[in-house]
Scaffold this active site. Structure first.
Site, short mmCIF file in Angstrom:
data_model
loop_
_atom_site.label_atom_id
_atom_site.label_comp_id
_atom_site.label_asym_id
_atom_site.label_seq_id
_atom_site.Cartn_x
_atom_site.Cartn_y
_atom_site.Cartn_z
N VAL A 59 0.80 -1.22 0.00
CA VAL A 59 0.00 0.00 0.00
C VAL A 59 0.84 1.28 0.00
O VAL A 59 0.53 2.24 0.69
CB VAL A 59 -1.05 0.01 1.15
CG1 VAL A 59 -1.99 -1.16 1.02
CG2 VAL A 59 -0.41 -0.01 2.52
N CYS A 60 1.91 1.32 -0.81
CA CYS A 60 2.77 2.50 -0.95
C CYS A 60 3.42 2.90 0.36
O CYS A 60 3.75 4.07 0.56
CB CYS A 60 1.99 3.71 -1.49
SG CYS A 60 1.60 3.55 -3.21
N ASN A 61 3.56 1.97 1.28
CA ASN A 61 4.17 2.32 2.56
C ASN A 61 5.27 1.30 2.86
O ASN A 61 5.10 0.38 3.65
CB ASN A 61 3.12 2.32 3.67
CG ASN A 61 3.60 3.03 4.90
OD1 ASN A 61 4.71 2.78 5.37
ND2 ASN A 61 2.79 3.93 5.44
#
Ligand SMILES: *Cc1c(COP(=O)(O)O)cnc(C)c1O
Length: 834
Positions: A398-400
Site C-alpha cells: 500500500v505505498c508504505n
C-alpha cells in the site's frame, strides 16, 4: 448481525450527522448499495448530491479563464479566491499566517517543496523522514544532496529534536512525517512541528506534514500544530474533485524565493528574447507557485464538496468519532476470531496505539490471515475471494514500504534479494520463506456503516475460520482399487481459438488433432488493447465470453459471432496466414505482472490484424479499443525442426520471428521434473472432471444461502476445460469419483492409447464466476471452491495436461500421423501417490 446493530452506543455512532448514516447511504451513496467498500484510504466515494450541486453550479454559470477583465473571468477569479479562503478555514488556518497553493495531489505538493528547497541553497538540503512515510515522502530523499536519515521510530525523533538546538547549520533541513500512517492508521504526534521549530530556534529547519491520510477521517487544526508545509489530496476527504493542496506557513515562504522555473501566471514580466530576465510575482506565495492556468473548475467543485460534506456529516470531528467507533468494532471482532485449536485467525499489525482513541489511531486496519496450522493465507487469494463476494479492500505494501517492512519483519537486504529474484510491487509473490510480503488493509470512511463491518467480519468468519480440524482427503482409489470397472470417457472437447473468449465445442464424431502445444486451434488468437498492447482477459471484460469463434476446417475460416441470438453479428477470417492485412506487434506481458514472462524475456511476439473492419468488430462489441492478434505458432517457433516442406503457412510465418521468441532451430526443451512450468503453452491442455463438477454443485446447493441465484448449479463450461472427462458407471448405484483427477499421473486416450501426462492443478481465480452464456458475474463457484478446494493456499480445480514426450521419442514430428482425440474416446488414468 442484528444483535450487533442493537448494541450500537448512539454516543459515537453517526453522532452529529444530518440523519442516520444508513439513510445518508441510501440517498447519497447508492453506488455502495450492493458492495462492501473498505478502501476509503485509497479514495472515499463522493456524495450524489455533491455532484448534483456542482453540476448545477457549472450549468448556471459561465466560468472563464481566471485573471482577466471579462465578467466570466472575474467570476472564476473571485470563486477561486473564496474557495482558497474556505479551505484554509476548513483546516483552521489563519489566512494571515498561512497560504494555500492548489496542486494536483499530495504527491505534487510534497515534490514542490522538495524542488524548491533544492533550488533555495546551492549546498542543497538535508532530509529526515519517518519510517511510516508514504513512498511520495520517501522519494524526496533522492533530491537531498546533503544526506538524509530515516527515523525508525517515534523515540528516535524525540531524541533528535533536542539536539537541534546545539547543532545549528546554515544549509536548510527538512523533516517530514505522515500525520497518519496510510498502512495501519496510526496517528503520529503533531506536536513535533512546534517542538522542532522551537528547538531549532530560528534555524533553517522546516517541517513537512503529509496529512493526506489523516484528513480523510479527522479534523486537522493547523493553528495548533502549525507545520511549515502541509500536503493533502481532496479526493481522500470528499471523493471529488481530484485536486490537492500545499498549505504553507507564510514565515517559511522564503524557501520558495529561489525557485527557478516560472510559467503562466507566476511572473509579472518576462523577456522572451535577448536578456534572460523575468520579474516574479511578489504578491503571494500561491501566485508564485501556481504555474499555468489553475484547475479552476475543480477548485469550484471544492465549494460544493465542502458544503455537501458539512450538510451530511456536520464536521470532521463527527466523522472522526464515528469511524473510530467502527474501527474499534472491526478491530475487536477480528482479533477474537479463533480456529478450532484456539489459534488466532487474524494477525493485526498496529503500533502501540488504541483503536477507538482518535488521538493515536485512525480507522485503518492492516492484517494478515493464518490457517489453523499457522500458515499464512496468500493475500491475493483473499483479494480474489473478497472480489467475488463484492468486498473491496486493498492488499500489498500500500505505498508504505517502511511500515510494511517493519510490520512483517523484513530487512532491506532481504527485500533486495527478493527483488533481484523477481519480487515486485503488486505481483503475486504473497509469501516468501514462510513470511508474507504484504498486508490486507481495510479502511473506513465517513459513510461506512455497521453493515459494512458485519459483512466484512462475516466474510472472514465464513471463509477463513476453521471451526473443525481440516479433513484429510482420502485417496479415492486406494479403497477399492479396481480401475477396470471404472470407465472414464471424453464427454466433451472444447477449444478456445481466441484466448479468453467463448468456447468452440468440437462436434461429436469428429476426430480433433492434439499437438504438443495443445488441441489444434486452441488459443491461437487473442484480443489486444490498442493503447497498451496488453492482451484482454475475460476477468476484466466478461462480455468476451459472448464472443464465440468457430473453426471451419473445410472452408479454411474462423467464424466469429458476437452477442445474443437476436442481435448477432459475425466476422470471418482466414485460418491461413495469407491475410495481407496482418501487421506485427508485440505483447507486453509485464503488465500482467507474471513472473513467467521475465523468464523468457519481456515480450511475446504477436501479429495484429491491421484491418479496421476487424478492430471495429471487436471494439464495438466490447466497448474497448482493441483488435485481434495471432500468436506465432509455437510449434513453428519453438519445438519443430527446421522446415522441410515449403509453402505451408507455418513456413511463411517464420520470417516474422521477433525478439523474445525462441530461435526456430532450438531443440525442444526437456521438461524438468517438479519445476513449475512457466509459459501458458507448457500447460497446453486443461482437463476437467464431470464427477468433480457434479460434486461441487452438490456442495453449492447444500451450502447455499438465501439470495438470487446463490445456490444455482454451475455449468462445467465455467471451468473452460479442453477435455471434460466423465465416468461411465459399471453398475447402477455406483458412486462417481469426484476429484480422482487429483491423483492422476497420466492418461491413455482412445483406440491408439494416446499418452498424456497430467501436470499441475489449475489454480483458479474469480473468472470461473462468469457465466459463459450470459457474461454475467456471480459469486459461485469460486466461493464454494475456496472453501472446499483450497490446496496449499491456492484454489485449484482441474488439471493441466500435455502430450507425453514419449509420443515423440525418436520420431519426426512432421512425418508421423496426426494424433487425435474424439468425444466418446475411452480414457484410462494412471494414478500416482501424492
Ligand atoms: C494517499 C496518500 C499520499 C499520496 O496521495 P496522492 O493523492 O496519490 O498524491 C501520500 N501520503 C499519504 C499518507 C497518503 O495516504
Amino acid at each position: 448481525m442484528n444483535t450487533a446493530a442493537t448494541e450500537r452506543p448512539p454516543a459515537a455512532y453517526n453522532r452529529g450527522y444530518s440523519t442516520d448514516v444508513d439513510k445518508i447511504r441510501e440517498q447519497d451513496y447508492p453506488l455502495l448499495n450492493d458492495t462492501t467498500y473498505l478502501d476509503h484510504a485509497g479514495t472515499t466515494p463522493y456524495a450524489k448530491s455533491m455532484i448534483e450541486t456542482f453540476s448545477k453550479d457549472m450549468t448556471s454559470n459561465l466560468f472563464g479563464n481566471p485573471h482577466s477583465m471579462s465578467l466570466s473571468s472575474q467570476l472564476s477569479t473571485t470563486r477561486t479566491d473564496d474557495v482558497r479562503l474556505r479551505v484554509l478555514r476548513f483546516f483552521n488556518a489563519d489566512p494571515d499566517e498561512f497560504d494555500l497553493v492548489f496542486v494536483a495531489n499530495a504527491t505534487a505538493a510534497i515534490k514542490l517543496v522538495a524542488d524548491c528547497l533544492r533550488d533555495s541553497d546551492h549546498r542543497g538540503f538535508w532530509y529526515g523522514y519517518h519510517i511510516d512515510s508514504h513512498t511520495s515522502v520517501v522519494g524526496v530523499r533522492e533530491l537531498a544532496e546533503l544526506n538524509f536519515q530515516c527515523f525508525q521510530s517515534d523515540v528516535e525523533v524525540d531524541n533528535w529534536i533536542p539536539e537541534l538546538a546545539s547543532n545549528q547549520t546554515k544549509a536548510p533541513r527538512l523533516f517530514a512525517f505522515p500525520a497518519q500512517s496510510n498502512l495501519n492508521g496510526r496517528r503520529l504526534p503533531l506536536r513535533w512541528c512546534e517542538q522542532i521549530r522551537s528547538a531549532a530556534n530560528g534555524g533553517n529547519v522546516f517541517t513537512l506534514l503529509d496529512a493526506a491520510s489523516l484528513v480523510s477521517t479527522s479534523p486537522l487544526d493547523l493553528s495548533s500544530s502549525a507545520p511549515d508545509f502541509t500536503a493533502l489530496s481532496f479526493y481522500k476527504i470528499f471523493g471529488f474533485p481530484n485536486l490537492g493542496a500545499l498549505i504553507v506557513r507564510k514565515s517559511a515562504g522564503r524557501v520558495f524565493e529561489r525557485r527557478r522555473y516560472f510559467g503562466g501566471g507566476t511572473v509579472d514580466m518576462v523577456l522572451a528574447a535577448g536578456a534572460q530576465w523575468h520579474a516574479k510575482k511578489e504578491s503571494s506565495i500561491h501566485e508564485r507557485l501556481e504555474d499555468g492556468t489553475l484547475p479552476f473548475h475543480s477548485i469550484i467543485a471544492l465549494d460544493s464538496a465542502i458544503s455537501t460534506h458539512e450538510r451530511l456529516f456536520g464536521s470532521m470531528a463527527n466523522i472522526s468519532s464515528h469511524t473510530a467507533f467502527l474501527a474499534k468494532q472491526l478491530h475487536d471482532r477480528l482479533s477474537v476470531l479463533k480456529h478450532w485449536n484456539e489459534t488466532s485467525v487474524c494477525q493485526i499489525y498496529k503500533g502501540n496505539s488504541t483503536y477507538g482513541c482518535p488521538v493515536t489511531q485512525g480507522p485503518i486496519i492492516a492484517f494478515n490471515i493464518r490457517t489453523s496450522k499457522g500458515e499464512w493465507v496468500p493475500k491475493t487469494e483473499v483479494e480474489k475471494l473478497a472480489t467475488v463476494q463484492n468486498i473491496q479492500i486493498r492488499t500489498g505494501s500500500v505505498c508504505n514500504p517502511g511500515g510494511t517492512a517493519c510490520s512483517l519483519g523484513w530487512t532491506g537486504a532481504e527485500l533486495r534479494r527478493h527483488y533481484s529474484t523477481g519480487l515486485r510491487c503488486g505481483d503475486d509473490h504473497d509469501v516468501l520463506g514462510g513470511r508474507p510480503t504484504g498486508i490486507l488493509r481495510a479502511s473506513l470512511g465517513a459513510m461506512t456503516n455497521m453493515k459494512d463491518i458485519d459483512s466484512f467480519v462475516d466474510f472472514i468468519e465464513e471463509f477463513y475460520v476453521e471451526k473443525v480440524p481440516p479433513i484429510v482427503a482420502l485417496n479415492p482409489l486406494v479403497e477399492d482399487g479396481d480401475p477396470v470397472d471404472r470407465h472414464f470417457y471424453i464427454e466433451s472437447l472444447s477449444v478456445f481459438p481466441i484466448k479468453s473468449c467463448g468456447a468452440f465445442k468440437i462436434p461429436e464424431g469428429k476426430r480433433w488433432e492434439v499437438k504438443r502445444e495443445g488441441l489444434a486451434w486452441d488459443r491461437e488468437w487473442c484480443l489486444i488493447h490498442q493503447g497498451t498492447g496488453a492482451a484482454l482477459s475475460q476477468k476484466r471484460y466478461p462480455r468476451m465470453s459472448l464472443i464465440r469463434p468457430s473453426v471451419d476446417l473445410d472452408r479454411g475460416i474462423l467464424r466469429i459471432t458476437c452477442g445474443y441470438l437476436s442481435d448477432q453479428v459475425s466476422l470471418e477470417i482466414s485460418l491461413g496466414w495469407e491475410d495481407t492485412s496482418l501487421i506485427s506487434t508485440s505483447l507486453c506481458q509485464n503488465s500482467s505482472n507474471k513472473k513467467a514472462t521475465m523468464v523468457c524475456g519481456d515480450q511475446i511476439s504477436l501479429h495484429a490484424y491491421a484491418s479496421p473492419v476487424v478492430s471495429a468488430f471487436f471494439s464495438d462489441f466490447l466497448g474497448v479499443p482493441c483488435t485481434l492478434a495471432r500468436f506465432p505458432s509455437q510449434s513453428a517457433t519453438r519445438f519443430s525442426r527446421p522446415p522441410r516442406l515449403s509453402g505451408t503457412w507455418k513456413n511463411k510465418f517464420r520470417k516474422f520471428i521477433m525478439p523474445g521468441s525462441f530461435p526456430p532451430d532450438l531443440p525442444p526443451p526437456a521438461r524438468e521434473q517438479g519445476k513449475r512450468l512457466t509459459l501458458s503453452n507448457e500447460m497446453p491442455i486443461l482437463v476437467v472432471s464431470r464427477s468433480s463438477v457434479n460434486r461441487l454443485n452438490e456442495t453449492i446447493k447444500a451450502n447455499s444461502k438465501q439470495g438470487i441465484g446463490a445456490g444455482k448449479a454451475v455449468a462445467a463450461d465455467v471451468f473452460r476445460g479442453n477435455i471434460v472427462v466423465a465416468e461411465r458407471l459399471a453398475r447402477l448405484g455406483d458412486a462417481e469419483q469426484p476429484y480422482a483427477e487429483d491423483h492422476w499421473g497420466g492418461l491413455r486416450i482412445g483406440p491408439d492409447q494416446l499418452r498424456i501426462d497430467v501436470l499441475d492443478g489449475c489454480q483458479r481465480c474469480q473468472m470461473v464466476c462468469i457465466d459463459q452464456f450470459t457474461g454475467l458475474r456471480r459469486s459461485e463457484p469460486f466461493s464454494t471452491l475456496a472453501k472446499t478446494r483450497n490446496i496449499g493456499g491456492k484454489v485449484t480445480f482441474g488439471r493441466y495436461a500435455a502430450l507425453s514426450p514419449d509420443e515423440f521419442e525418436g520420431l519426426d514430428l512432421e512425418a508421423t500421423e496426426r494424433r487425435t482425440v474424439m468425444v466418446g474416446d475411452v480414457v484410462t488414468p494412471t494414478y500416482v501417490d501424492n
